[in-house]
Design a protein around this motif. Structure first.
Motif, PDB file in Angstrom:
ATOM      1  N   PHE A 105      59.143   4.852  30.888  1.00  0.00           N
ATOM      2  CA  PHE A 105      58.851   3.809  31.872  1.00  0.00           C
ATOM      3  C   PHE A 105      59.751   4.122  33.069  1.00  0.00           C
ATOM      4  N   THR A 106      59.208   4.839  34.040  1.00  0.00           N
ATOM      5  CA  THR A 106      60.017   5.322  35.153  1.00  0.00           C
ATOM      6  C   THR A 106      59.181   5.429  36.426  1.00  0.00           C
ATOM      7  N   ALA A 107      59.794   5.942  37.467  1.00  0.00           N
ATOM      8  CA  ALA A 107      59.153   6.201  38.761  1.00  0.00           C
ATOM      9  C   ALA A 107      58.642   4.925  39.433  1.00  0.00           C
ATOM     10  N   LEU A 108      59.443   3.886  39.382  1.00  0.00           N
ATOM     11  CA  LEU A 108      59.048   2.629  40.010  1.00  0.00           C
ATOM     12  C   LEU A 108      59.286   2.640  41.516  1.00  0.00           C
ATOM     13  N   GLY A 109      60.083   3.590  41.989  1.00  0.00           N
ATOM     14  CA  GLY A 109      60.340   3.673  43.422  1.00  0.00           C
ATOM     15  C   GLY A 109      60.956   2.390  43.954  1.00  0.00           C
ATOM     16  N   SER A 110      60.468   1.931  45.070  1.00  0.00           N
ATOM     17  CA  SER A 110      61.001   0.713  45.676  1.00  0.00           C
ATOM     18  C   SER A 110      60.329  -0.549  45.138  1.00  0.00           C
ATOM     19  N   ARG A 111      59.458  -0.400  44.169  1.00  0.00           N
ATOM     20  CA  ARG A 111      58.727  -1.550  43.628  1.00  0.00           C
ATOM     21  C   ARG A 111      59.180  -1.941  42.227  1.00  0.00           C
ATOM     22  N   GLY A 112      60.429  -1.667  41.895  1.00  0.00           N
ATOM     23  CA  GLY A 112      60.943  -1.927  40.558  1.00  0.00           C
ATOM     24  C   GLY A 112      60.815  -3.369  40.112  1.00  0.00           C
ATOM     25  N   ILE A 113      61.185  -4.287  40.959  1.00  0.00           N
ATOM     26  CA  ILE A 113      61.109  -5.700  40.587  1.00  0.00           C
ATOM     27  C   ILE A 113      59.651  -6.129  40.435  1.00  0.00           C
ATOM     28  N   THR A 114      58.805  -5.632  41.301  1.00  0.00           N
ATOM     29  CA  THR A 114      57.382  -5.986  41.244  1.00  0.00           C
ATOM     30  C   THR A 114      56.724  -5.452  39.980  1.00  0.00           C
ATOM     31  N   TRP A 115      57.012  -4.200  39.641  1.00  0.00           N
ATOM     32  CA  TRP A 115      56.363  -3.551  38.497  1.00  0.00           C
ATOM     33  C   TRP A 115      56.997  -3.886  37.154  1.00  0.00           C
ATOM     34  N   SER A 116      58.221  -4.366  37.123  1.00  0.00           N
ATOM     35  CA  SER A 116      58.970  -4.467  35.878  1.00  0.00           C
ATOM     36  C   SER A 116      58.292  -5.326  34.814  1.00  0.00           C
ATOM     37  N   THR A 117      57.798  -6.479  35.164  1.00  0.00           N
ATOM     38  CA  THR A 117      57.199  -7.368  34.170  1.00  0.00           C
ATOM     39  C   THR A 117      55.891  -6.814  33.627  1.00  0.00           C
ATOM     40  N   LEU A 118      54.983  -6.424  34.510  1.00  0.00           N
ATOM     41  CA  LEU A 118      53.709  -5.871  34.057  1.00  0.00           C
ATOM     42  C   LEU A 118      53.931  -4.546  33.329  1.00  0.00           C
ATOM     43  N   GLY A 119      54.828  -3.723  33.841  1.00  0.00           N
ATOM     44  CA  GLY A 119      55.122  -2.451  33.188  1.00  0.00           C
ATOM     45  C   GLY A 119      55.677  -2.647  31.787  1.00  0.00           C
ATOM     46  N   ALA A 120      56.539  -3.633  31.618  1.00  0.00           N
ATOM     47  CA  ALA A 120      57.080  -3.929  30.292  1.00  0.00           C
ATOM     48  C   ALA A 120      55.978  -4.373  29.336  1.00  0.00           C
ATOM     49  N   GLN A 121      55.030  -5.161  29.820  1.00  0.00           N
ATOM     50  CA  GLN A 121      53.909  -5.582  28.977  1.00  0.00           C
ATOM     51  C   GLN A 121      53.032  -4.395  28.603  1.00  0.00           C
ATOM     52  N   VAL A 122      52.803  -3.489  29.547  1.00  0.00           N
ATOM     53  CA  VAL A 122      52.006  -2.284  29.270  1.00  0.00           C
ATOM     54  C   VAL A 122      52.719  -1.421  28.236  1.00  0.00           C
ATOM     55  N   LEU A 123      54.013  -1.214  28.421  1.00  0.00           N
ATOM     56  CA  LEU A 123      54.778  -0.398  27.487  1.00  0.00           C
ATOM     57  C   LEU A 123      54.815  -1.030  26.101  1.00  0.00           C
ATOM     58  N   ALA A 124      55.005  -2.334  26.039  1.00  0.00           N
ATOM     59  CA  ALA A 124      55.016  -3.026  24.746  1.00  0.00           C
ATOM     60  C   ALA A 124      53.666  -2.886  24.042  1.00  0.00           C
ATOM     61  N   SER A 125      52.566  -2.927  24.795  1.00  0.00           N
ATOM     62  CA  SER A 125      51.252  -2.763  24.176  1.00  0.00           C
ATOM     63  C   SER A 125      51.057  -1.330  23.675  1.00  0.00           C
ATOM     64  N   CYS A 126      51.622  -0.345  24.390  1.00  0.00           N
ATOM     65  CA  CYS A 126      51.548   1.047  23.935  1.00  0.00           C
ATOM     66  C   CYS A 126      52.321   1.237  22.633  1.00  0.00           C
ATOM     67  N   VAL A 127      53.508   0.661  22.589  1.00  0.00           N
ATOM     68  CA  VAL A 127      54.373   0.823  21.415  1.00  0.00           C
ATOM     69  C   VAL A 127      53.801   0.097  20.199  1.00  0.00           C
ATOM     70  N   SER A 128      53.291  -1.092  20.403  1.00  0.00           N
ATOM     71  CA  SER A 128      52.836  -1.917  19.279  1.00  0.00           C
ATOM     72  C   SER A 128      51.371  -1.718  18.910  1.00  0.00           C
ATOM     73  N   GLY A 129      50.602  -1.098  19.790  1.00  0.00           N
ATOM     74  CA  GLY A 129      49.171  -0.938  19.518  1.00  0.00           C
ATOM     75  C   GLY A 129      48.357  -2.170  19.868  1.00  0.00           C
ATOM     76  N   ALA A 130      48.954  -3.111  20.553  1.00  0.00           N
ATOM     77  CA  ALA A 130      48.256  -4.331  20.973  1.00  0.00           C
ATOM     78  C   ALA A 130      47.331  -4.005  22.145  1.00  0.00           C
ATOM     79  N   PRO A 131      46.374  -4.888  22.428  1.00  0.00           N
ATOM     80  CA  PRO A 131      45.505  -4.662  23.588  1.00  0.00           C
ATOM     81  C   PRO A 131      46.319  -4.608  24.875  1.00  0.00           C
ATOM     82  N   ALA A 132      45.940  -3.723  25.768  1.00  0.00           N
ATOM     83  CA  ALA A 132      46.652  -3.551  27.031  1.00  0.00           C
ATOM     84  C   ALA A 132      46.338  -4.700  27.986  1.00  0.00           C
ATOM     85  N   PRO A 133      47.314  -5.099  28.795  1.00  0.00           N
ATOM     86  CA  PRO A 133      47.091  -6.195  29.737  1.00  0.00           C
ATOM     87  C   PRO A 133      46.342  -5.776  30.998  1.00  0.00           C
TER      88      PRO A 133
END
Length: 109
Positions: free
Chosen positions: A48-76
Protein backbone atom coordinates in the motif's frame (compact mmCIF):
# COMPACT_ATOMS: atom_id res chain seq x y z
CA UNK A 1 26.25 28.70 3.53
CA UNK A 2 23.44 27.01 5.37
CA UNK A 3 20.10 26.89 3.66
CA UNK A 4 16.95 27.63 5.59
CA UNK A 5 13.78 25.73 4.86
CA UNK A 6 12.63 22.20 4.60
CA UNK A 7 11.69 19.61 2.04
CA UNK A 8 9.56 16.51 1.84
CA UNK A 9 9.66 13.49 -0.43
CA UNK A 10 6.48 11.78 -1.49
CA UNK A 11 6.39 8.41 -3.11
CA UNK A 12 4.34 8.28 -6.31
CA UNK A 13 3.97 5.91 -9.24
CA UNK A 14 4.64 6.93 -12.83
CA UNK A 15 0.89 6.96 -13.57
CA UNK A 16 0.18 8.95 -10.37
CA UNK A 17 -2.16 6.30 -8.99
CA UNK A 18 -1.59 4.52 -5.69
CA UNK A 19 -0.28 0.96 -5.62
CA UNK A 20 -2.55 -1.18 -3.45
CA UNK A 21 -2.87 -4.96 -3.38
CA UNK A 22 -1.05 -8.27 -3.49
CA UNK A 23 2.51 -8.21 -4.85
CA UNK A 24 2.74 -9.86 -8.30
CA UNK A 25 4.89 -12.89 -9.09
CA UNK A 26 5.45 -12.69 -12.86
CA UNK A 27 8.08 -15.46 -12.73
CA UNK A 28 5.41 -18.16 -12.48
CA UNK A 29 5.71 -20.32 -15.63
CA UNK A 30 2.71 -20.40 -17.95
CA UNK A 31 0.94 -17.54 -16.19
CA UNK A 32 -1.34 -15.18 -18.04
CA UNK A 33 0.14 -11.72 -17.58
CA UNK A 34 -1.88 -9.53 -19.97
CA UNK A 35 -4.44 -8.43 -17.36
CA UNK A 36 -3.64 -7.53 -13.74
CA UNK A 37 -6.29 -9.77 -12.22
CA UNK A 38 -4.73 -12.87 -13.83
CA UNK A 39 -1.13 -12.23 -12.72
CA UNK A 40 -0.04 -14.71 -10.00
CA UNK A 41 0.76 -13.26 -6.58
CA UNK A 42 3.33 -13.87 -3.89
CA UNK A 43 1.39 -15.45 -1.02
CA UNK A 44 0.91 -13.23 2.02
CA UNK A 45 2.74 -10.19 0.63
CA UNK A 46 0.78 -6.96 0.13
CA UNK A 47 1.68 -3.36 -0.63
CA UNK A 48 0.00 0.00 0.00
CA UNK A 49 2.20 2.81 -1.31
CA UNK A 50 2.63 5.62 -3.85
CA UNK A 51 -0.02 7.87 -2.38
CA UNK A 52 1.91 10.98 -3.38
CA UNK A 53 0.31 14.15 -2.09
CA UNK A 54 -3.06 12.45 -1.64
CA UNK A 55 -2.19 10.30 1.38
CA UNK A 56 -4.93 11.57 3.64
CA UNK A 57 -7.50 11.35 0.86
CA UNK A 58 -6.57 7.81 -0.19
CA UNK A 59 -5.81 6.34 3.24
CA UNK A 60 -9.31 5.28 4.30
CA UNK A 61 -10.45 3.84 0.97
CA UNK A 62 -7.03 2.30 0.37
CA UNK A 63 -7.14 0.60 3.77
CA UNK A 64 -10.57 -0.85 2.94
CA UNK A 65 -9.28 -2.10 -0.43
CA UNK A 66 -6.22 -3.66 1.19
CA UNK A 67 -8.30 -5.27 3.94
CA UNK A 68 -10.59 -6.80 1.30
CA UNK A 69 -7.55 -8.17 -0.57
CA UNK A 70 -6.11 -9.71 2.58
CA UNK A 71 -9.37 -11.17 3.88
CA UNK A 72 -10.99 -12.16 0.58
CA UNK A 73 -14.01 -9.96 1.29
CA UNK A 74 -15.81 -8.13 -1.53
CA UNK A 75 -13.91 -5.06 -2.69
CA UNK A 76 -15.38 -1.63 -1.92
CA UNK A 77 -14.67 -0.42 -5.49
CA UNK A 78 -15.38 -1.69 -9.01
CA UNK A 79 -13.12 -4.26 -10.69
CA UNK A 80 -11.91 -1.72 -13.26
CA UNK A 81 -10.73 0.56 -10.44
CA UNK A 82 -9.04 -2.37 -8.70
CA UNK A 83 -7.14 -3.07 -11.92
CA UNK A 84 -6.11 0.60 -12.07
CA UNK A 85 -4.45 0.53 -8.62
CA UNK A 86 -3.25 -3.10 -8.73
CA UNK A 87 0.53 -3.55 -8.34
CA UNK A 88 0.40 -6.04 -11.24
CA UNK A 89 -0.64 -3.29 -13.67
CA UNK A 90 3.01 -2.56 -14.40
CA UNK A 91 3.63 -6.22 -15.30
CA UNK A 92 0.58 -6.29 -17.58
CA UNK A 93 1.50 -3.04 -19.30
CA UNK A 94 5.02 -4.30 -19.98
CA UNK A 95 3.68 -7.56 -21.46
CA UNK A 96 1.21 -5.72 -23.71
CA UNK A 97 3.88 -3.24 -24.85
CA UNK A 98 6.26 -6.10 -25.66
CA UNK A 99 3.55 -7.84 -27.70
CA UNK A 100 2.76 -4.64 -29.59
CA UNK A 101 6.45 -4.08 -30.36
CA UNK A 102 6.80 -7.58 -31.81
CA UNK A 103 3.81 -7.39 -34.13
CA UNK A 104 4.67 -7.15 -37.78
CA UNK A 105 3.40 -4.08 -39.63
CA UNK A 106 0.47 -4.82 -41.89
CA UNK A 107 0.76 -4.51 -45.66
CA UNK A 108 -0.46 -1.19 -46.96
CA UNK A 109 -1.47 -2.69 -50.31
Amino acid sequence: ADLAGRTAWRCSAADRLPVIGAVPDPATPGARLDQPRFVPRLPGLYVFTALGSRGITWSTLGAQVLASCVSGAPAPIAASLLDAIDPARFVSRAVRARRAAHRLPEDSA
